[in-house]
Write a protein that holds these residues in place. Sequence first.
Motif, PDB file in Angstrom:
ATOM      1  N   ARG A 253       0.823  -1.212   0.000  1.00 31.50           N
ATOM      2  CA  ARG A 253       0.000   0.000   0.000  1.00 31.50           C
ATOM      3  C   ARG A 253       0.857   1.262   0.000  1.00 31.50           C
ATOM      4  N   LEU A 254       1.992   1.211   0.709  1.00 29.12           N
ATOM      5  CA  LEU A 254       2.897   2.363   0.732  1.00 29.12           C
ATOM      6  C   LEU A 254       3.425   2.667  -0.668  1.00 29.12           C
ATOM      7  N   VAL A 255       3.875   1.644  -1.369  1.00 31.19           N
ATOM      8  CA  VAL A 255       4.420   1.844  -2.719  1.00 31.19           C
ATOM      9  C   VAL A 255       3.335   2.385  -3.647  1.00 31.19           C
ATOM     10  N   LYS A 256       2.160   1.788  -3.594  1.00 30.39           N
ATOM     11  CA  LYS A 256       1.071   2.229  -4.469  1.00 30.39           C
ATOM     12  C   LYS A 256       0.692   3.680  -4.163  1.00 30.39           C
ATOM     13  N   ARG A 257       0.539   3.995  -2.884  1.00 33.51           N
ATOM     14  CA  ARG A 257       0.099   5.332  -2.505  1.00 33.51           C
ATOM     15  C   ARG A 257       1.100   6.405  -2.920  1.00 33.51           C
TER      16      ARG A 257
END
Length: 364
Positions: free
Chosen positions: A288-292
Motif C-alpha cells: 500500500r505504501l508503494v502504491k500510494r
Amino acid sequence: MTSGPSDGATRTTDDDAPAQVAGQVTEVSEHPSPTLPAHLERLTERARDYVDAASSANTRRAYGADWKHFSGWCRRQGLELFPPSPQVVGLYITACASGAAIPGGKPNAVSTIERRLSALGWNFAQHGTPLDRADRHIATVLAGIRNTHGRPPVQKEAVLPENVIAMLETLERGTLRGLRDRAMLLLGFAGGLRRSEIVALDAGRDQTEDGRGWIEILDKGMLVTLRGKTGWREVEIGRGSSDSTCPVVAVQTWLKLAKIGHGPLFRRVTSRGKDVGPDRLTDQQVARLVKRTALAAGVRADLSEGERQMMFAGHSLRAGLASSAEVDERYVQKQLGHASAEMTRRYQRRRDRFRVNLTKAAGL
C-alpha cells in the motif's frame, strides 16, 4: 510455489492498522494415530512446528483458502472429498476456469487454478491420500485451460531511481511515520527486497521468534542477512551519494528517533503518530505504501487512474533495482537472491529494450 495472495487482497483504511487476513489456513484433520508415550509429546509438537516452517505464512494462508474453496464446491455439488478423485478435481478446475466454482463467481486466472491444484495436492498428502495430478482427467483438462485462457504474465511496473526520489517527496517530513516509510522505500529499493523480506527484518540478530533476518550497520554500508524463498542470503547495501537518498542514513534515522534497539525493525506508529508500538508491520502495508506514494508522485501519469492503480505494488521496488542497475547481471542475481540467471534477465530485457536496433543494423 510462486503465486500467492495479491498485493491488494487485504485492505484497511488505516495503513498502520493490523491487516485482517481472509482465508486463514483451514485445519486439516489427521487420520487417527496411535497414542504416543508422554515423553514423545514434546517431539510431536516440535515436528508440527517444522511442518509449518516448511512453507511461508503466505503459502499456508493461500493453501488454506484454496482447500476451503474446493471443500465448499464439493459440498454444493454433493460430492465426497475423499478419497481424492481425478475426475472430481478435473470438474472442479473446469468450474474454476468457467466461473462456476461459486455462485456468481468469476473465471479464475490460469495461475490461480495452478495454485489451487498445488493446494489440493498438499492437503490431500497431509491426509495420506496423494492426488495424482498426472492423471489424464486432470492433466488434459489443465492443458486445455492453459491453451484457451493462458495470458502473458502481468508484471508490476518498476519504479526507477527518479521515481523513488519523487515518491520520497510525498512523505511527511519530520514525522515518525514519514521517517519509517522513507526507510522502507529506500531499503526495499536498494536491497531489491521482497515486501515480506522488508517487514520480517529485526534490528539485530536472533531478537524475535517471527523474524526472518536482521541488519548490521557498518562503516561502508548496511549488511542485511535474511531468509528468503531460496534460503539464507546476505544483501550488501552501500551508502548513497547523498544523505537525503541514502538507505543506510534513512534506517539509522528511523532507529534513533523511533528508539528501536531490539525487535522488529519496522513497526506500527501509534497515538496519532507520536509513538512506536511493538507490532511488526505486515507485507500488505508495504504494498500500500508503494502504491500510494507512486500515485501521489505522478509516476506514469500518462496512463489513466484506473491503469495506474493496478500497476504498482511492493514488487515495484524489487523490479526497479533490477531494471535500473547498470552492472553485471551476476551481481543483480546475487542481490535479489534469484535461483537462476534467467529470472534476472527478465528484468534486464525490459531495461535493454531497443538498445540494439536490428532493423537499422540490417539496412532498413
